[in-house]
Design a protein around this motif. Structure first.
Motif, PDB file in Angstrom:
ATOM      1  N   TYR A   1       2.070  -5.274  -3.204  1.00 33.65           N
ATOM      2  CA  TYR A   1       0.634  -5.505  -3.138  1.00 33.65           C
ATOM      3  C   TYR A   1      -0.106  -4.197  -2.790  1.00 33.65           C
ATOM      4  O   TYR A   1       0.210  -3.520  -1.818  1.00 33.65           O
ATOM      5  N   SER A   2      -1.078  -3.839  -3.643  1.00 29.45           N
ATOM      6  CA  SER A   2      -1.920  -2.641  -3.437  1.00 29.45           C
ATOM      7  C   SER A   2      -1.129  -1.333  -3.418  1.00 29.45           C
ATOM      8  O   SER A   2      -1.626  -0.311  -2.944  1.00 29.45           O
TER       9      SER A   2
ATOM     10  N   SER B   1       0.053  -7.744  -7.210  1.00 31.87           N
ATOM     11  CA  SER B   1      -1.370  -8.000  -7.078  1.00 31.87           C
ATOM     12  C   SER B   1      -2.082  -6.799  -6.464  1.00 31.87           C
ATOM     13  O   SER B   1      -1.642  -6.247  -5.456  1.00 31.87           O
ATOM     14  N   SER B   2      -3.169  -6.375  -7.121  1.00 34.54           N
ATOM     15  CA  SER B   2      -4.005  -5.235  -6.666  1.00 34.54           C
ATOM     16  C   SER B   2      -3.275  -3.895  -6.700  1.00 34.54           C
ATOM     17  O   SER B   2      -3.785  -2.895  -6.188  1.00 34.54           O
TER      18      SER B   2
ATOM     19  N   LYS C   1       0.810  -1.228   0.000  1.00 37.16           N
ATOM     20  CA  LYS C   1       0.000   0.000   0.000  1.00 37.16           C
ATOM     21  C   LYS C   1       0.847   1.283   0.000  1.00 37.16           C
ATOM     22  O   LYS C   1       0.361   2.355   0.367  1.00 37.16           O
TER      23      LYS C   1
ATOM     24  N   ASN D   1      -1.949  -0.398  -8.283  1.00 41.27           N
ATOM     25  CA  ASN D   1      -2.466   0.531  -9.286  1.00 41.27           C
ATOM     26  C   ASN D   1      -1.329   0.893 -10.241  1.00 41.27           C
ATOM     27  O   ASN D   1      -0.418   1.626  -9.873  1.00 41.27           O
TER      28      ASN D   1
ATOM     29  N   ASN E   1      -5.210  -9.367 -10.443  1.00 38.24           N
ATOM     30  CA  ASN E   1      -6.025  -8.243  -9.968  1.00 38.24           C
ATOM     31  C   ASN E   1      -5.300  -6.893 -10.015  1.00 38.24           C
ATOM     32  O   ASN E   1      -5.716  -5.946  -9.332  1.00 38.24           O
ATOM     33  N   ALA E   2      -4.192  -6.810 -10.772  1.00 33.24           N
ATOM     34  CA  ALA E   2      -3.506  -5.517 -10.900  1.00 33.24           C
ATOM     35  C   ALA E   2      -4.458  -4.516 -11.548  1.00 33.24           C
ATOM     36  O   ALA E   2      -5.146  -4.832 -12.526  1.00 33.24           O
ATOM     37  N   LYS E   3      -4.493  -3.318 -11.015  1.00 36.53           N
ATOM     38  CA  LYS E   3      -5.467  -2.319 -11.470  1.00 36.53           C
ATOM     39  C   LYS E   3      -4.875  -1.429 -12.560  1.00 36.53           C
ATOM     40  O   LYS E   3      -3.712  -1.044 -12.517  1.00 36.53           O
TER      41      LYS E   3
ATOM     42  N   GLU F   1      -5.312 -16.457  -9.838  1.00 39.26           N
ATOM     43  CA  GLU F   1      -5.071 -16.677  -8.404  1.00 39.26           C
ATOM     44  C   GLU F   1      -3.893 -17.629  -8.168  1.00 39.26           C
ATOM     45  O   GLU F   1      -3.674 -18.566  -8.927  1.00 39.26           O
TER      46      GLU F   1
END
Length: 335
Positions: free
Chosen positions: A230-231, A250-251, A211, A253, A271-273, A293
């Motif tokens: 991640y995120s 993963s996830s 994050k 942006n 799930n990469a944005k 996954e």
């Protein structure tokens, strides 16, 4: 005929003289071995002797070698408790020393990080040679930064160490490295092109960017092996030629982020944005990345849950011809 001059291929806790004497003894028994083989064999023998020496001392002290049958059983019944106490004490003493050493190393790294931040702050405030306006100061700051990042590995100075890999399996990533990058980012030292402090070849392996806000950060050619992104907010970030092997995106942006020539081998993109097929195809080894996954297996490490689904995703990206780059990435640097 004397052996050739002995070389020292490996480090040892024994003195050169101790190893040299043992190596010569081994050479007298087998003159076919090379000097390097004799040296390594000598170290192995000395390590074995050091391990068995306490046991042989106990053996001689108890006189077991001179006794037989029932005498030995009676003797063992009297010496078993002190022997167990001896080895128990040795074991806990070793564990205690290891724990103390680990605590000391952690304190040393905390001091290393503190010193780095203080030195960088002083350089930013230097009126005579301000970091942002002095090429010499920025070059020195880059050297200090790269050195500090390497020293913050679990095993000092060793990239991708076994301890780091074990920590990553347990979800314990390197937090100190992230504090350095966050400091550089918030000080506007890696947000420009070219950056004031280049992170080219910077060792950010196993760093925990969970994050983290790295919007527009210049991480070109940085080593992000096994890093946890991640995120993370990587909008417009420059990841050109970055080593993202085994990194978790993963996830994250990735809107407008540059992945040109970056290595995506085994990178987790599930799930990469805001990640487009065009961005993916501008990178190297994108066909070896993970798009579906995944799970962690104790023996195999990270594995794809559904390999067929992952392959379908790769084929889907391949079929999107509109996303083909006008010029394929040059992946020769990864060979």
């Amino acid at each position: 005929m004397c052996p050739e001059k002995l070389v020292k291929p490996t480090k040892s806790s024994f003195t050169d003289e101790q190893i040299r004497v043992k190596a010569y003894q081994l050479w007298e028994k087998n003159k076919e071995q090379s000097p390097e083989e004799n040296w390594n064999a000598a170290v192995t023998v000395l390590e074995r002797e050091r391990f068995w020496r306490p046991l042989m001392s106990i053996w001689r002290w108890t006189g077991i070698g001179e006794k037989k049958g029932w005498d030995i059983i009676q003797l063992l019944s009297t010496v078993s408790i002190p022997v167990l106490l001896f080895f128990g004490t040795q074991y806990f003493s070793t564990k205690s020393n290891e724990q103390q050493q680990k605590i000391a190393e952690e304190k040393q790294k905390d001091e290393l990080l503190k010193t780095y931040i203080n030195d960088m702050k002083a350089s930013l405030l230097d009126k005579d040679h301000p970091l942002k306006d002095s090429r010499e100061s920025s070059s020195i700051a880059r050297t200090i930064t790269l050195t500090t990042l390497t020293q913050l590995n679990s095993e000092q100075g060793q990239q991708n160490s076994e301890q780091d890999r074990q920590n990553a399996k347990e979800g314990k990533y390197n937090q100190r490295k992230v504090l350095i990058i966050q400091f550089l980012f918030e000080s506007d030292l890696i947000n420009t092109y070219p950056p004031i402090i280049s992170l080219n070849t910077a060792d950010l392996s196993f760093a925990n960017f969970y994050k983290a806000n790295l919007y527009s950060a210049n991480l070109e050619s940085a080593i992000l092996y096994n890093a946890n992104l991640y995120s993370a907010n990587l909008k417009s970030a420059n990841l050109k030629s970055a080593n993202l092997y085994n990194a978790s995106l993963s996830s994250a942006n990735l809107k407008s982020a540059s992945l040109y020539n970056a290595s995506l081998y085994n990178a987790y993109l599930y799930n990469a944005k805001n990640l487009t097929n065009k961005q993916i195809k501008s990178a190297c080894f994108w066909e070896n990345a993970i798009y579906t996954e995944f799970a962690f297996d104790e023996t195999k490490g990270w594995i794809i849950k559904d390999t067929k689904a992952n392959q379908r995703k790769i084929e889907e990206i391949k079929q999107d011809k509109t996303s083909d780059p006008p010029k394929p990435p040059d992946c020769s640097e990864w060979q």
